[in-house]
Write a protein that holds these residues in place. Structure first.
Motif, mmCIF file in Angstrom:
data_model
loop_
_atom_site.group_PDB
_atom_site.id
_atom_site.type_symbol
_atom_site.label_atom_id
_atom_site.label_comp_id
_atom_site.label_asym_id
_atom_site.label_seq_id
_atom_site.Cartn_x
_atom_site.Cartn_y
_atom_site.Cartn_z
ATOM 1 N N ALA A 1 28.907 41.920 32.987
ATOM 2 C CA ALA A 1 29.984 42.899 32.868
ATOM 3 C C ALA A 1 29.786 43.630 31.541
ATOM 4 C CB ALA A 1 31.342 42.215 32.903
ATOM 5 N N LEU A 2 30.018 44.923 31.545
ATOM 6 C CA LEU A 2 29.860 45.754 30.348
ATOM 7 C C LEU A 2 31.081 46.662 30.231
ATOM 8 C CD1 LEU A 2 28.215 47.027 28.004
ATOM 9 C CD2 LEU A 2 27.081 48.442 29.727
ATOM 10 N N TYR A 3 31.784 46.536 29.107
ATOM 11 C CA TYR A 3 32.947 47.372 28.817
ATOM 12 C C TYR A 3 32.613 48.207 27.591
ATOM 13 C CZ TYR A 3 37.657 48.540 27.077
ATOM 14 O OH TYR A 3 38.769 49.198 26.603
ATOM 15 N N ALA B 1 27.962 48.324 40.079
ATOM 16 C CA ALA B 1 29.165 49.130 40.318
ATOM 17 C C ALA B 1 29.823 49.470 38.989
ATOM 18 C CB ALA B 1 30.152 48.353 41.187
ATOM 19 N N HIS B 2 30.750 50.440 39.027
ATOM 20 C CA HIS B 2 31.591 50.707 37.865
ATOM 21 C C HIS B 2 33.003 51.064 38.335
ATOM 22 C CE1 HIS B 2 30.467 54.961 38.624
ATOM 23 N NE2 HIS B 2 31.621 55.246 38.047
ATOM 24 N N ALA B 3 33.954 50.871 37.441
ATOM 25 C CA ALA B 3 35.353 51.152 37.751
ATOM 26 C C ALA B 3 35.545 52.641 37.965
ATOM 27 C CB ALA B 3 36.252 50.661 36.611
ATOM 28 N N VAL B 4 36.154 52.958 39.082
ATOM 29 C CA VAL B 4 36.470 54.344 39.425
ATOM 30 C C VAL B 4 37.929 54.377 39.874
ATOM 31 C CG1 VAL B 4 35.929 56.282 40.945
ATOM 32 C CG2 VAL B 4 34.103 54.785 40.166
ATOM 33 N N ASP C 1 45.223 54.520 39.710
ATOM 34 C CA ASP C 1 45.060 53.284 40.482
ATOM 35 C C ASP C 1 43.593 52.882 40.403
ATOM 36 O OD1 ASP C 1 44.813 51.266 42.339
ATOM 37 O OD2 ASP C 1 45.367 52.496 44.058
ATOM 38 N N TRP C 2 43.313 51.776 39.744
ATOM 39 C CA TRP C 2 41.947 51.303 39.541
ATOM 40 C C TRP C 2 41.565 50.196 40.520
ATOM 41 C CZ3 TRP C 2 38.735 53.917 36.348
ATOM 42 C CH2 TRP C 2 39.328 54.805 35.440
ATOM 43 N N GLY C 3 42.422 49.931 41.498
ATOM 44 C CA GLY C 3 42.106 48.948 42.526
ATOM 45 C C GLY C 3 41.784 47.578 41.951
ATOM 46 N N VAL C 4 40.679 46.980 42.411
ATOM 47 C CA VAL C 4 40.310 45.618 42.003
ATOM 48 C C VAL C 4 39.967 45.522 40.516
ATOM 49 C CG1 VAL C 4 39.523 44.949 44.299
ATOM 50 C CG2 VAL C 4 37.883 45.913 42.662
ATOM 51 N N TRP C 5 39.762 46.649 39.841
ATOM 52 C CA TRP C 5 39.428 46.654 38.411
ATOM 53 C C TRP C 5 40.678 46.454 37.552
ATOM 54 C CZ3 TRP C 5 34.255 46.755 37.433
ATOM 55 C CH2 TRP C 5 33.427 47.196 38.467
ATOM 56 N N LEU D 1 33.768 50.493 32.532
ATOM 57 C CA LEU D 1 33.696 49.091 32.909
ATOM 58 C C LEU D 1 32.710 49.019 34.066
ATOM 59 C CD1 LEU D 1 34.770 46.189 32.609
ATOM 60 C CD2 LEU D 1 36.685 46.846 34.093
ATOM 61 N N SER D 2 31.630 48.266 33.889
ATOM 62 C CA SER D 2 30.589 48.251 34.909
ATOM 63 C C SER D 2 30.009 46.863 35.103
ATOM 64 C CB SER D 2 29.474 49.231 34.540
ATOM 65 O OG SER D 2 28.928 48.942 33.271
#
Length: 178
Positions: A5-7, A45-48, A61-65, A89-90
């Protein structure tokens, strides 16, 4: 198999809603960077946000993120008109793939321009950690790990590429700039 994970987090000099040339340039560069990063080997993947415009990080709304969160040192706006931050966040297959993607291509070009767009906060601007396969990190996880890195330095819980760890907690090889 664990994934990396990379923030990333940075405070911008101008709000995202700013119509100035530097902000437009930042957005234009970002579109190309995201396109290139998404084609990198090892990218997962990355947060969308499901929907949202410029600066709508907090309302999106970032869903599962998870719900969007920022480090405690961020002191600028939180509305679409005043937000002045860039955060990502990826997930990656491993250290090498993330490192190679971040320090090459268009992202490398953007890194070379970072002080045109970002304030020099003296705070860490990214953190890595391992998550189990099938897990999705949240924004709160990223903030917590970044603050841990700031307070305690690199450790298996929260680390940088330059002082990294393998999933089992042992120090990673020096190939990442130690």
């Amino acid at each position: 198999m664990d994934r990396l994970a990379l923030y990333t987090f940075g405070v911008l000099k101008r709000p995202l809603a700013d119509s100035g040339a530097l902000t437009r340039e930042f957005y234009d560069m970002g579109k190309g960077v995201y396109g290139e990063i998404g084609r990198q080997p090892g990218y997962v993947a990355h947060a969308v946000a499901a929907e949202g415009g410029r600066g709508a990080h907090f309302e999106a709304d970032w869903g599962v993120w998870g719900e969007f969160a920022v480090p405690e040192w961020y002191g600028k706006g939180r509305t679409a008109e005043t937000t002045a931050l860039a955060a990502t966040l990826s997930l990656w297959a491993g250290l090498r793939s993330a490192f190679d993607a971040i320090y090459s291509g268009l992202h490398r070009t953007a890194l070379n321009r970072r002080y045109d767009w970002f304030e020099r906060s003296g705070q860490p601007n990214y953190v890595c950690w391992w998550v189990s396969d099938g897990s999705t990190p949240t924004w709160r996880d990223g903030v917590s790990r970044l603050e841990h890195l700031r307070d305690h330095g690199s450790a298996p819980h929260a680390f940088t590429f330059h002082h990294s760890f393998a999933p089992d907690g042992t120090p990673a090889p020096a190939a990442y700039g130690r």
